[in-house]
Design an enzyme around this catalytic site. Structure first.
Site, PDB file in Angstrom:
ATOM      1  N   ASP A   8      44.040  41.435  41.484  1.00  0.00           N
ATOM      2  CA  ASP A   8      45.122  42.417  41.512  1.00  0.00           C
ATOM      3  C   ASP A   8      45.826  42.306  40.159  1.00  0.00           C
ATOM      4  OD1 ASP A   8      47.050  44.279  42.382  1.00  0.00           O
ATOM      5  OD2 ASP A   8      48.378  42.660  43.023  1.00  0.00           O
ATOM      6  N   GLU A  67      41.329  46.113  41.317  1.00  0.00           N
ATOM      7  CA  GLU A  67      41.999  47.354  41.703  1.00  0.00           C
ATOM      8  C   GLU A  67      41.956  48.354  40.551  1.00  0.00           C
ATOM      9  OE1 GLU A  67      45.676  47.405  44.309  1.00  0.00           O
ATOM     10  OE2 GLU A  67      46.514  47.936  42.353  1.00  0.00           O
ATOM     11  N   ASP A 139      50.866  39.162  45.630  1.00  0.00           N
ATOM     12  CA  ASP A 139      49.823  39.486  44.645  1.00  0.00           C
ATOM     13  C   ASP A 139      48.488  38.832  45.004  1.00  0.00           C
ATOM     14  OD1 ASP A 139      51.326  41.099  42.605  1.00  0.00           O
ATOM     15  OD2 ASP A 139      52.544  39.275  42.571  1.00  0.00           O
TER      16      ASP A 139
END
Length: 173
Positions: A8, A67, A139
């Site tokens: 992430d 991502e 996160d």
């Protein structure tokens, strides 16, 4: 069996999550955050690159999932996020890992069942799916969710890729 590293990305905090997939079973291997406290962006990118490289060396994943960039209202933030993603992707590519990208909405849909899920819902489902004793940091939970998404969707990606390859060679199965 496959080990998947989920990332992430962020210019200040980059979450990571590592899981092992054995058939339909997912096993938690590790997670955390790469925190960059320095102020200049080039130094932060260097820390992200070094941190992701170290994680790859430690866990030896076969797949790297990250991502995708989303459209942000603040162009400067979007550019910094893109650069952080780039630093992480280069670390993976330098170690010959295949890179897979997933949209945040797709990750939430896969893990929670709702594409507009809240962070707390993602954390809860990651905890449940990986049988963790507590919710991971936000996160790190997002990174684990990205890795879980890769596990669930990679069979379809592989099948589509093989189908296209066979069609390109003029063979049908």
């Amino acid at each position: 069996m496959a080990i998947i590293l989920g990332i992430d990305p962020g210019s200040r905090i980059t979450g990571y999550g590592v899981i092992r997939q054995t058939g339909r079973q997912l096993t938690y291997l590790g997670s955390g955050c790469i925190r960059t406290s320095v102020t200049d962006l080039p130094s932060r990118l260097k820390l992200i690159y070094a941190g992701v490289s170290e994680i790859i060396t430690q866990f030896q994943p076969e797949y790297f999932a990250i991502e995708q960039v989303f459209m942000a209202k603040n162009a400067d933030s979007a550019l910094k996020l893109g650069q952080a993603r780039g630093a992480a992707i280069v670390a993976a590519v330098n170690q010959d890992l295949p890179v897979f990208e997933y949209a945040a909405r797709q990750v939430k849909q896969t893990v929670v069942g709702i594409g507009s899920a809240e962070k707390s819902q993602v954390q809860h489902m990651v905890r449940t799916l990986l049988k963790l004793p507590a919710n991971p940091q936000a996160d790190a939970a997002d990174a684990l969710a990205i890795a879980i998404t890769h596990c669930h969707l990679s069979q379809n990606v592989t099948r589509l890729g093989e189908g296209n390859l066979n069609l390109a060679r003029g063979r049908l199965r």
